[in-house]
Design a protein around this motif. Sequence first.
Motif, PDB file in Angstrom:
ATOM      1  N   LEU A 291       1.554   3.105   2.249  1.00  0.00           N
ATOM      2  CA  LEU A 291       1.568   3.496   3.777  1.00  0.00           C
ATOM      3  C   LEU A 291       3.138   3.948   3.267  1.00  0.00           C
ATOM      4  CD1 LEU A 291       0.591  -0.301   4.584  1.00  0.00           C
ATOM      5  CD2 LEU A 291      -0.421   2.122   5.714  1.00  0.00           C
ATOM      6  N   ALA A 293       7.162   4.516   3.851  1.00  0.00           N
ATOM      7  CA  ALA A 293       7.909   3.758   5.103  1.00  0.00           C
ATOM      8  C   ALA A 293       8.655   4.849   6.591  1.00  0.00           C
ATOM      9  CB  ALA A 293       8.929   3.654   3.984  1.00  0.00           C
ATOM     10  N   HIS A 297       6.906   0.581  10.869  1.00  0.00           N
ATOM     11  CA  HIS A 297       6.214  -0.656  10.497  1.00  0.00           C
ATOM     12  C   HIS A 297       7.300  -1.212   9.229  1.00  0.00           C
ATOM     13  CE1 HIS A 297       1.933   0.243  12.559  1.00  0.00           C
ATOM     14  NE2 HIS A 297       2.357  -0.670  12.201  1.00  0.00           N
ATOM     15  N   GLU A 298       7.949  -2.360   9.999  1.00  0.00           N
ATOM     16  CA  GLU A 298       9.501  -2.520   9.356  1.00  0.00           C
ATOM     17  C   GLU A 298       9.268  -3.400   8.023  1.00  0.00           C
ATOM     18  OE1 GLU A 298       9.296  -2.799  12.223  1.00  0.00           O
ATOM     19  OE2 GLU A 298      10.735  -2.208  13.771  1.00  0.00           O
ATOM     20  N   HIS A 300       7.066  -5.121   4.545  1.00  0.00           N
ATOM     21  CA  HIS A 300       6.248  -3.712   3.626  1.00  0.00           C
ATOM     22  C   HIS A 300       5.994  -5.065   2.986  1.00  0.00           C
ATOM     23  CE1 HIS A 300       4.949   0.815   3.429  1.00  0.00           C
ATOM     24  NE2 HIS A 300       4.530  -0.131   2.322  1.00  0.00           N
ATOM     25  N   LYS A 302       3.923  -5.487  -1.177  1.00  0.00           N
ATOM     26  CA  LYS A 302       2.470  -4.686  -1.631  1.00  0.00           C
ATOM     27  C   LYS A 302       1.561  -6.116  -2.365  1.00  0.00           C
ATOM     28  CE  LYS A 302       4.346  -1.125  -4.181  1.00  0.00           C
ATOM     29  NZ  LYS A 302       5.143  -0.136  -3.005  1.00  0.00           N
ATOM     30  N   GLU A 349      -1.085  -1.800  -0.487  1.00  0.00           N
ATOM     31  CA  GLU A 349      -0.161  -1.625   0.572  1.00  0.00           C
ATOM     32  C   GLU A 349      -0.128  -2.999   1.973  1.00  0.00           C
ATOM     33  OE1 GLU A 349       2.793   0.712  -1.825  1.00  0.00           O
ATOM     34  OE2 GLU A 349       3.047   1.244   0.415  1.00  0.00           O
ATOM     35  N   ALA A 351       1.360  -3.306   6.218  1.00  0.00           N
ATOM     36  CA  ALA A 351       2.852  -3.672   6.610  1.00  0.00           C
ATOM     37  C   ALA A 351       2.300  -3.901   8.219  1.00  0.00           C
ATOM     38  CB  ALA A 351       3.092  -1.950   6.471  1.00  0.00           C
TER      39      ALA A 351
END
Lengths: 362, 308
Positions: A291, A293, A297-298, A300, A302, A349, A351
Amino acid sequence: MALLEIRDVVKTFGDFTAVNHVSLSVEAGEFFTLLGPSGCGKTTLLRMLAGFEQPDSGQILLDGQNVAGVPPEKRPVHTVFQSYALFPHMTVAQNIAFPLKMAKVSQADIKARVDEVLDDVRLTQFATRFPHELSGGQRQRVAIARALVNRPRLLLLDEPLSALDAKLREDMQIELINLQKEVGITFVYVTHDQGEALALSHRIAVMNKGEVAQLDVPETIYSYPNSRFVADFIGQCNLLDATVVGIDDGKMKLEIEGVGIAEALPVPGAKVGDKGTLTLRPEKIRLGATLPAGDGHEVHFKGKVHDCLFLGDVTIYIVELDNGTLVETMLPNAASGRARFFDDNDQVELAWRFDAGHFVLA
Amino acid sequence: MRNNRLAKWLISGPPLLYLLLFFAIPSAIMAFAAFRFPGDYGGLLPLMNVNPDTGKTELLINAGNYADFLTLENFTRFFQEPVFFELFLKSFWYAGLTTVICLALAYPLAWLIARSPKKHRDLLVLMVILPFWSNFLIRVYSWMIILGPQGYFAKSINAVLGVIGIGPVQLLFSHFAVILVLVYVHLPFMVLPLYANLEKHDMNLLDAAQDLGANAWQRFWRITWPLSLPGVWAGAALVFIPALGMFAVPDLVGGTDGIMIGNLIKQQFLDSRDWPFGSVLSIMLTLAVLMLAGLATLIGRGGKRNAL
């Protein structure tokens, strides 16, 4: 003045406190729902409104009048029972006429009002059938018609749809909403089915262990649960244990141990060092192999896919974070022919927007 | 499929055979007897005889000439003498009164048992049927002692009546005694079907009725009572029919004035030995009960579906 006001009502059965200092008010014309797991006190509260139980302390006011000591048959409150409780020896029309007869309405008026309400619930051609000759949905409609026919101030519904199968339940929900709009009578609805509560109600009181855990409109209850219990009880929700590590200008930093820092909207009363839970709805999480950055979508993280559940319209992916926590996310199966984007153990990932989650203390 | 049918016959066969042998055939014999002549020394006028000379059985009657062995005169006698009709009426009155009193006593009792905690119910039902553990005649005889002029019961009643200037009354050998003992004997037969019915009632219905505005009396009259009618009818049949044919109770506690139709039938068969007339009385009694039952069914069936 509220139509119904419940003031600090307590009811105990032996050692068990069924209803513990409950206060709430219901406005005229409202569709109000008492929602909670079994044993949370919602049915006891309903039975006190109907008059079958008396509060140990506190007051119930209907139109400003204290109804303490008024027996059920004298209250302008009718109940739709879970089992319908239709009188088996009476036809549909006779069942519906029963409350009118008890109220000594004239024979001619009874006929007119029974016909009218039969039409409201679309049962006119079943007027001369006996309850055992009806389907479950039809019985349900008779029970509602019977409780509505002499226009009570308050209609109480005790899990009225729980005996119906899923498809019929959905149809009846729509019918109930329309009926309530049409007749304009205040409904107090008891259910343990959160989906039903969200779909039907103007406002919901979520109850737990005899107390009101949260009382608000469905959207707020869903998006901003005020406790871990409410978040967990209403819909699917991810609950991530978190600690407040910083608060500054409109954002709060939470540490999710073993995973990292997540941002969230500040919560009144929360201060640095407080422990709590970050509640996060599956549909608010983005999921992808990678995804980018900075797309708003602050937050984040894995993880790897732990499990997939194909539901038809969506597929649920359970993603395992680094600390072993399982997070539920979903992807719509909008593209034709594609219903599975990831397999078990795929690296993915996650987010979400900083305001997607909602932090609740402890 | 064939096994299924075989099983059906194996299950229903024995009771059917029993009913055929001990109910259907005897009833047919009795119906036939009602049209025959009484014998010279009682019983029935024989249809055949063993010839003492030849040792062969020969018919005494000519099959072509029915008037030789069939007659309506037993029926004519029944309809011509009003005393029989009056005794019928009296017996129906006794049985009816017994049924009504049993119902009035049994209903509250059955209701209380049905509403009592589950663990107590079996014991209470046991107490209702406890009298059956002793012999029927002994129970009736004990009433003779209780009601007799030397019994404390009769003495105390007459003492009370004496104070207000009435009496003394004779309790034993009276209509009162017959009804009292008939009620006593039949009460359990009313309690049990009523209990079986009331116990199954859904309490939610009463809550719903109350919620919809019915007071205690309306809840009983509109919900409990109509739903209990099958039990009421079953109990009424179990009390009325045996009470109607009862002869032992009127014999023992009824005195000369207290006899019922059962006594007359018994008298015809055992004392007068007029079997044809006894058969007529029996048949008329059965017909009357059947007519009454038919009437009750007709009344019960009335079109309620369209009422409001």
